[in-house]
Scaffold this motif. Structure first.
Motif, PDB file in Angstrom:
ATOM      1  N   GLU A  25       0.838  -1.206   0.000  1.00  0.00           N
ATOM      2  CA  GLU A  25       0.000   0.000   0.000  1.00  0.00           C
ATOM      3  C   GLU A  25       0.868   1.250   0.000  1.00  0.00           C
ATOM      4  O   GLU A  25       0.603   2.211  -0.733  1.00  0.00           O
ATOM      5  N   LEU A  26       1.916   1.233   0.807  1.00  0.00           N
ATOM      6  CA  LEU A  26       2.822   2.377   0.848  1.00  0.00           C
ATOM      7  C   LEU A  26       3.544   2.552  -0.479  1.00  0.00           C
ATOM      8  O   LEU A  26       3.688   3.674  -0.980  1.00  0.00           O
ATOM      9  N   ALA A  29       1.265   4.144  -3.027  1.00  0.00           N
ATOM     10  CA  ALA A  29       1.044   5.565  -2.766  1.00  0.00           C
ATOM     11  C   ALA A  29       2.254   6.405  -3.187  1.00  0.00           C
ATOM     12  O   ALA A  29       2.103   7.470  -3.799  1.00  0.00           O
ATOM     13  N   VAL A  33       2.728   9.330  -6.316  1.00  0.00           N
ATOM     14  CA  VAL A  33       3.210  10.695  -6.109  1.00  0.00           C
ATOM     15  C   VAL A  33       4.470  10.975  -6.927  1.00  0.00           C
ATOM     16  O   VAL A  33       4.582  12.030  -7.576  1.00  0.00           O
ATOM     17  N   THR A 285      -6.590   4.702   7.614  1.00  0.00           N
ATOM     18  CA  THR A 285      -6.404   5.436   6.364  1.00  0.00           C
ATOM     19  C   THR A 285      -5.472   6.632   6.484  1.00  0.00           C
ATOM     20  O   THR A 285      -5.051   7.187   5.466  1.00  0.00           O
ATOM     21  N   ALA A 286      -5.152   7.063   7.693  1.00  0.00           N
ATOM     22  CA  ALA A 286      -4.293   8.240   7.853  1.00  0.00           C
ATOM     23  C   ALA A 286      -2.811   7.904   7.818  1.00  0.00           C
ATOM     24  O   ALA A 286      -1.974   8.810   7.711  1.00  0.00           O
ATOM     25  N   VAL A 288      -0.715   6.030   5.629  1.00  0.00           N
ATOM     26  CA  VAL A 288       0.048   6.188   4.390  1.00  0.00           C
ATOM     27  C   VAL A 288       0.204   7.661   4.006  1.00  0.00           C
ATOM     28  O   VAL A 288       1.323   8.095   3.666  1.00  0.00           O
ATOM     29  N   PRO A 289      -0.847   8.482   4.051  1.00  0.00           N
ATOM     30  CA  PRO A 289      -0.627   9.911   3.759  1.00  0.00           C
ATOM     31  C   PRO A 289       0.367  10.567   4.718  1.00  0.00           C
ATOM     32  O   PRO A 289       1.145  11.433   4.301  1.00  0.00           O
ATOM     33  N   ALA A 290       0.352  10.149   5.971  1.00  0.00           N
ATOM     34  CA  ALA A 290       1.300  10.729   6.929  1.00  0.00           C
ATOM     35  C   ALA A 290       2.728  10.350   6.581  1.00  0.00           C
ATOM     36  O   ALA A 290       3.647  11.178   6.665  1.00  0.00           O
ATOM     37  N   ALA A 292       3.799   9.525   3.566  1.00  0.00           N
ATOM     38  CA  ALA A 292       4.119  10.232   2.330  1.00  0.00           C
ATOM     39  C   ALA A 292       4.518  11.678   2.621  1.00  0.00           C
ATOM     40  O   ALA A 292       5.464  12.209   2.010  1.00  0.00           O
ATOM     41  N   ALA A 293       3.832  12.317   3.550  1.00  0.00           N
ATOM     42  CA  ALA A 293       4.196  13.680   3.925  1.00  0.00           C
ATOM     43  C   ALA A 293       5.554  13.709   4.621  1.00  0.00           C
ATOM     44  O   ALA A 293       6.341  14.649   4.444  1.00  0.00           O
TER      45      ALA A 293
END
Length: 308
Positions: A25-26, A29, A33, A285-286, A288-290, A292-293
């Motif tokens: 999943e990571l 993502a 990007v 759900t939070a 992977v975006p974290a 990525a940031a």
């Protein structure tokens, strides 16, 4: 841009079931990007060394591989070897790559006793524990003050493997010769109020981004999902625990951490262990975006942020 010149890597060796899905999943993502600026490498695809007085990294086919700017390490610290995976990570750091997480943090997390040393020195709550260097195991289990029941685990174990509750000190003394002794064991206070239940909190750059209560499937000691346990999401429900998890992650030098806490009472917690390569469930759900940031901040040279 060729795959060998990517700015962001995901580096792995093995993917146990609990990590394979979250690692994939990571990777998806980050690929979305960064496109060709992202690459997945395995540790068995690279060779490293020194040529002409400079550090070099190459493929098995002999092609030079420019060092990436950021490497997301998805290798369980417990399965790292100093002369293998650790050497590669050290090489990447010495060539200028920013590792998530840094090598020193992986090394501390690899040994549960080292974790306890750092956490205790930082004044964070941990269970009473006892281990040894080269003392005979038969002698250790006779040490005064080592009172049953207590949790027995290898200092470099992971995913709840080889962990058991010794409820009878006499029985443990009798079976000492049959226990695996390739690495030292850790004898740890049994937190009865948290038997078969713990709290996993995922922390990224000083922020708690996911949490779940994990429960044993059969009333046993281990609540790890890899051992058949169940989980209930609970982000925001235990703010004091989340604050403790943030402190634990920072103490260990981790940008990305999975902190396992035990319920010492209704509103107090003690740290069971800190994981440098946490897995997570799709419902979190939070996460992977974290991450990525977090990668984006490292690419920009900003490092981690202060917790809110």
């Amino acid at each position: 841009m060729t795959p060998t010149s990517a700015d962001v890597w995901l580096l792995a060796r093995e993917h146990p079931a609990a990590l394979r899905r979250s690692t994939d999943e990571l990777a998806d993502a980050l690929r979305a990007v960064y496109g060709d600026r992202f690459a997945v490498w395995r540790t068995d695809e690279l060779v490293l060394g020194v040529r002409g007085g400079r550090l070099v990294l190459r493929t098995l086919g002999g092609a030079d591989v420019p060092v990436p700017k950021v490497v997301c390490v998805r290798q369980l610290p417990g399965s790292m070897h100093h002369d293998r995976e650790v050497s590669l990570l050290r090489h990447l750091e010495r060539m200028g790559a920013a590792l998530l997480n840094p090598l020193d943090a992986h090394l501390v997390c690899r040994n549960k006793l080292w974790q306890l040393q750092e956490l205790a020195l930082a004044g964070l709550p941990v269970p009473d524990s006892l281990s040894y260097a080269t003392a005979p195991l038969e002698g250790v289990v006779r040490t005064p003050g080592l009172d049953a029941p207590y949790v027995v685990k290898p200092v470099t174990g992971y995913q709840g493997r080889s962990v058991f509750l010794a409820s009878d000190a006499r029985l443990l003394r009798e079976m000492a010769g049959a226990l695996a002794q390739d690495v030292p064991l850790l004898f740890q206070e049994h937190v009865a109020s948290s038997h078969g239940r713990d709290l996993r909190i995922v922390v990224v750059d000083g922020e708690p981004v996911a949490a779940e209560v994990r429960t044993s499937c059969d009333g046993g000691l281990a609540s790890n999902l890899a051992r058949g346990g169940s989980a209930t999401l609970c982000a925001g429900r235990y703010p004091q625990a989340e604050a403790l998890a943030v402190r634990a992650a920072r103490t260990m030098g981790l940008a990305v951490a999975g902190v396992d806490l035990l319920f010492a009472s209704a509103d107090t917690y003690t740290i069971c262990e800190v994981n440098a390569v946490p897995g997570w469930r799709p419902e979190m759900t939070a996460v992977v975006p974290a991450i990525a940031a977090c990668v984006a901040r490292r690419l920009d040279g900003r490092g981690d942020r202060e917790p809110l």
